[in-house]
Design a protein around this motif. Structure first.
Motif, short mmCIF file in Angstrom:
data_model
loop_
_atom_site.label_atom_id
_atom_site.label_comp_id
_atom_site.label_asym_id
_atom_site.label_seq_id
_atom_site.Cartn_x
_atom_site.Cartn_y
_atom_site.Cartn_z
N LYS A 1 0.88 -1.18 0.00
CA LYS A 1 0.00 0.00 0.00
C LYS A 1 0.91 1.23 0.00
O LYS A 1 1.57 1.54 0.99
N TYR A 2 0.97 1.89 -1.15
CA TYR A 2 1.82 3.07 -1.30
C TYR A 2 1.04 4.33 -0.92
O TYR A 2 -0.18 4.37 -1.03
N LYS A 3 1.76 5.37 -0.52
CA LYS A 3 1.12 6.62 -0.11
C LYS A 3 0.82 7.54 -1.28
O LYS A 3 0.02 8.46 -1.14
N THR A 4 1.47 7.33 -2.43
CA THR A 4 1.16 8.14 -3.61
C THR A 4 0.56 7.23 -4.68
O THR A 4 0.78 6.02 -4.68
N PHE A 5 -0.18 7.85 -5.58
CA PHE A 5 -0.75 7.10 -6.70
C PHE A 5 -0.49 7.87 -7.97
O PHE A 5 -0.94 9.01 -8.11
N PRO A 6 0.24 7.25 -8.90
CA PRO A 6 1.00 6.01 -8.78
C PRO A 6 2.15 6.16 -7.79
O PRO A 6 2.52 7.28 -7.44
N PRO A 7 2.72 5.03 -7.37
CA PRO A 7 3.79 5.09 -6.37
C PRO A 7 5.06 5.75 -6.91
O PRO A 7 5.36 5.66 -8.10
N THR A 8 5.76 6.41 -5.98
CA THR A 8 7.03 7.06 -6.34
C THR A 8 8.21 6.50 -5.55
O THR A 8 9.35 6.92 -5.80
N SER A 9 7.95 5.63 -4.61
CA SER A 9 9.02 4.99 -3.84
C SER A 9 8.37 3.91 -2.98
O SER A 9 7.15 3.80 -2.95
N GLY A 10 9.20 3.16 -2.31
CA GLY A 10 8.68 2.16 -1.39
C GLY A 10 9.28 0.79 -1.63
O GLY A 10 10.08 0.57 -2.54
N ASN A 11 8.88 -0.15 -0.78
CA ASN A 11 9.34 -1.52 -0.93
C ASN A 11 8.83 -2.07 -2.25
O ASN A 11 7.77 -1.67 -2.74
N HIS A 12 9.59 -3.00 -2.82
CA HIS A 12 9.32 -3.44 -4.19
C HIS A 12 9.91 -4.81 -4.45
O HIS A 12 10.73 -5.29 -3.69
#
Length: 197
Positions: free
Chosen positions: A74-85
């Motif tokens: 669950k990313y905080k931005t849409f679309p995601p700009t960073s995070g686990n992957h």
């Protein structure tokens, strides 16, 4: 040169000092050149996108851990700009179907730029995006993202612009500011279509 002659010692010291100063000037020039190469700044990208009528945001990085394929994030931005992957990124290229967000975030980490467009974006605009992609494809992923509706999203690591139309100059400013500049950057030449670096 006689080391016992004070005049010779002074000349040698002056030569060493001059060489040292020349080295410092050359180092400063190289550092300035390195800081200015490869495109514009985050501020220039933000200004260009906003001038084109787009929204623009920079977010704090959400993490960078590799996760098991199939895990949903669950990313905080849409679309995601960073995070686990996922451990393996998307192959660089243009797609006719959506790409997995958990996979394409890895491309962002390597300094990639992701271009995604919603289901209500006109075919003419999609054709413009595809032509822009084909003109300089290294480090780019182009794919539909139906839930964007009538918007186009441009993402880089921690940066997101959303637009209702395509502005070539604004996009190129964004691309040049962030391509090959993620937290695990690659050379642009290493981000060729068909590879997954």
């Amino acid at each position: 040169m006689d080391p016992r002659d004070p005049g010779d010692s002074r000349r040698a010291l002056m030569i060493l000092v001059a060489i040292g100063l020349l080295g410092l000037v050359m180092l400063a020039g190289v550092l300035i050149w390195l800081s200015q190469r490869g495109g514009g700044s985050s501020q220039e990208a933000a200004e260009a996108m906003r001038a084109a009528g787009c929204t623009y945001q920079t977010s704090k990085a959400e993490g960078r851990e590799h996760i098991r394929d199939g895990t949903t994030v669950k990313y905080k931005t849409f679309p995601p700009t960073s995070g686990n992957h996922y451990a393996v990124p998307v192959v660089w290229g243009a797609y006719d179907a959506p790409v997995e967000p958990e996979r394409v975030v890895h491309n962002l980490e390597h300094g990639g730029i992701v271009i995604q467009y919603g289901k209500d974006v006109s075919q003419a605009t999609v054709d413009e995006l595809r032509a822009e992609y084909q003109s300089d494809p290294n480090g780019l992923v182009l794919a539909p993202l139906p839930s964007l509706g009538n918007q186009i999203a441009f993402t880089a690591w921690t940066h997101l612009a959303k637009c209702r139309s395509f502005d070539k100059n604004a996009f190129e400013t964004f691309r040049d500011a962030f391509r090959a500049k993620g937290p695990e950057p690659r050379r642009v030449s290493d981000l060729a279509p068909g590879t997954a670096s």
